[in-house]
Design an enzyme around this catalytic site. Structure first.
Site, PDB file in Angstrom:
ATOM      1  N   GLU A  77     -10.191 -14.958  85.673  1.00 35.26           N
ATOM      2  CA  GLU A  77     -10.827 -16.299  84.895  1.00 35.26           C
ATOM      3  C   GLU A  77     -11.244 -17.142  85.851  1.00 35.26           C
ATOM      4  O   GLU A  77     -10.178 -17.559  86.605  1.00 35.26           O
ATOM      5  CB  GLU A  77      -9.380 -16.886  84.056  1.00 35.26           C
ATOM      6  CG  GLU A  77      -9.776 -18.127  83.447  1.00 35.26           C
ATOM      7  CD  GLU A  77     -10.757 -18.229  82.391  1.00 35.26           C
ATOM      8  OE1 GLU A  77     -11.787 -18.996  83.034  1.00 35.26           O
ATOM      9  OE2 GLU A  77     -10.845 -17.353  81.573  1.00 35.26           O
ATOM     10  N   LYS A 253       1.202 -21.640  79.018  1.00 35.55           N
ATOM     11  CA  LYS A 253       0.095 -20.485  79.593  1.00 35.55           C
ATOM     12  C   LYS A 253      -0.670 -21.258  80.659  1.00 35.55           C
ATOM     13  O   LYS A 253      -1.033 -20.394  81.564  1.00 35.55           O
ATOM     14  CB  LYS A 253      -0.764 -20.416  78.358  1.00 35.55           C
ATOM     15  CG  LYS A 253      -1.644 -19.136  78.647  1.00 35.55           C
ATOM     16  CD  LYS A 253      -2.900 -19.488  78.957  1.00 35.55           C
ATOM     17  CE  LYS A 253      -3.845 -18.478  79.002  1.00 35.55           C
ATOM     18  NZ  LYS A 253      -5.258 -18.754  79.755  1.00 35.55           N
ATOM     19  N   ASP A 269       5.571  -8.793  90.900  1.00 32.14           N
ATOM     20  CA  ASP A 269       5.593  -8.221  89.451  1.00 32.14           C
ATOM     21  C   ASP A 269       5.632  -9.543  88.506  1.00 32.14           C
ATOM     22  O   ASP A 269       6.612 -10.088  88.301  1.00 32.14           O
ATOM     23  CB  ASP A 269       6.972  -7.575  89.152  1.00 32.14           C
ATOM     24  CG  ASP A 269       6.977  -6.838  87.841  1.00 32.14           C
ATOM     25  OD1 ASP A 269       6.204  -7.151  86.877  1.00 32.14           O
ATOM     26  OD2 ASP A 269       8.060  -6.078  87.473  1.00 32.14           O
ATOM     27  N   HIS A 366     -14.466 -25.463  81.657  1.00 28.10           N
ATOM     28  CA  HIS A 366     -14.554 -24.220  81.430  1.00 28.10           C
ATOM     29  C   HIS A 366     -15.872 -23.493  81.152  1.00 28.10           C
ATOM     30  O   HIS A 366     -16.180 -22.451  81.447  1.00 28.10           O
ATOM     31  CB  HIS A 366     -13.707 -23.839  80.174  1.00 28.10           C
ATOM     32  CG  HIS A 366     -12.008 -23.593  80.406  1.00 28.10           C
ATOM     33  ND1 HIS A 366     -11.300 -22.470  80.550  1.00 28.10           N
ATOM     34  CD2 HIS A 366     -11.227 -24.666  80.764  1.00 28.10           C
ATOM     35  CE1 HIS A 366     -10.057 -22.676  80.658  1.00 28.10           C
ATOM     36  NE2 HIS A 366      -9.968 -24.124  80.817  1.00 28.10           N
TER      37      HIS A 366
END
Length: 412
Positions: A77, A253, A269, A366
């Site tokens: 992204e 998020k 991880d 974005h």
């Protein structure tokens, strides 16, 4: 001087060499195609048919505990790395203060239908079991780790849980913790004739890091919008995320965008951290925001606390050259320092998102980056892309069909 983000990829690597952040050899290693052979791929996963590559970008500078770091970030992204750089720049003047608490990771050995007498026998054996296991796993002890606690949990009848907390030293510790748990499970069978239902680590939050940033109003000013107004709007958005789980999950998020990118770039991880983080977000019984922003003494003050079960040794870290180079890029931080850096990056991404929402809106930044991806997929050249984006933004038409039309006209 040309800004770092406007340099070509080879020019950025040269900049890193010139500023002694990496060696010439490492620059050549970064430039190398590290496609794995079929044999190597088969060791990494199952049912392999091919491999995917992700871009490796950098957060050019973030200041944590008075130390400046360049941070590697791996993500597909494009806006994530841009946001991290913007947020970190806003926090650069006063920097970020951070503290990590690496108290260990949890593990569980669970039995079913154990009698009161057997429970008492297990309880009486816990101290000796701890001593014997510490001897058996002395290599971990030699590195500063070991078993912190073993306790009996009887509240989930008919199950009996023996809960461990294992200090993994500088490793994430999953494999070592599981080995200890399985050794204890075998002890239960040998000494008491008991078969455990399972023995495995838990991703429940145990290792935490807290990061805090204070930003002057003047730093936040954008055009005609005062920094004070922006600060208050960010604080109110943060308040809403504390009480509204629909907003909180998106708020979080945005934090994890940056966190996961650094975890991937450092061979950690990210799935384990994600699981732990979201349990922590719901630890009060209601899912809430991981960070909080407030206006205090003419400053915007942000703070975040995250579970951070990571390591800087073990796993795939030492076996992958680019991962090792990424640690060199950060001056080889300890597990504690890396936790603090990652929390700072998460806070930076969070700030950048909130700042965009209170000023230009989230789509402006974005959209430009998404348009670049779309135009590349349509076969536009590097020289054509800026002109196409300018035209599409001017016309406020971001559809793929319109992009195809403009590209066709440009080529004709």
């Amino acid at each position: 001087m040309i800004p770092f983000y406007k340099l070509s990829i080879p020019e950025r690597r040269k900049w890193l060499v010139d500023h002694q952040l990496i060696s010439q050899v490492q620059s050549e290693q970064y430039a190398k195609d590290y496609s794995l052979t079929h044999t190597q791929l088969s060791h990494f996963s199952e049912n392999v048919i091919s491999q995917l590559a992700f871009p490796l970008g950098v957060l050019k500078e973030i200041k944590v505990n008075n130390n400046s770091y360049m941070v590697p970030m791996t993500t597909e992204e494009p806006s994530v790395v841009a946001a991290a750089n913007h947020g970190a720049k806003l926090m650069l003047k006063n920097g970020i203060t951070a503290t990590s608490y690496r108290t260990g990771i949890y593990g569980q050995v669970v039995l079913d239908g154990v009698s009161l007498q057997q429970t008492s026998q297990i309880d009486n054996d816990l101290n000796q079991a701890k001593k014997d296991l510490m001897t058996q796993f002395s290599s971990l002890v030699n590195y500063g780790g070991g078993i912190e606690t073993i306790e009996l949990i009887t509240e989930n009848k008919p199950f009996l849980e023996i809960r461990f907390k294992v200090n993994p030293a500088q490793a994430m510790g999953a494999n070592k913790a599981n080995a200890i748990l399985e050794a204890y499970s075998q002890r239960l069978k040998t000494q008491f004739g008991l078969d455990s239902e399972f023995a495995i680590l838990s991703n429940a939050p145990a290792q935490f890091v807290t990061a805090k940033a204070m930003i002057d109003f003047e730093t936040l000013t954008k055009g005609s919008i005062s920094g004070e107004k922006i600060a208050h709007k960010i604080a109110r958005m943060s308040d809403f995320a504390q009480v509204n789980n629909y907003r909180a999950v998106t708020h979080n998020k945005g934090i994890m965008n940056g966190v996961d990118a650094v975890l991937l770039a450092t061979g950690n991880d990210f799935r384990a951290v994600e699981a732990s983080v979201h349990m922590h977000a719901a630890s009060t019984g209601y899912y809430s925001a991981l960070s909080q922003w407030q206006v205090i003494n003419q400053q915007l003050v942000g703070q975040i606390t995250l579970p951070m079960p990571i390591g800087v040794v073990g796993g795939s870290i030492s076996s992958r050259q680019l991962i090792k180079n990424n640690y060199d890029l950060m001056a080889n931080p300890s597990a504690e320092q890396l936790s603090e850096i990652i929390a700072g990056v998460g806070l930076a991404n969070n700030l950048a998102a909130l700042y965009a929402l209170t000023t230009d809106g989230i789509q402006k930044g974005h959209m430009k980056l998404q348009l670049q991806n779309m135009l590349l997929s349509l076969g536009a050249s590097e020289s054509q892309i800026p002109k196409l984006i300018e035209k599409m933004q001017q016309d406020k038409n971001y559809q793929q069909d319109y992009a195809k039309q403009l590209l066709k006209e440009m080529r004709n």
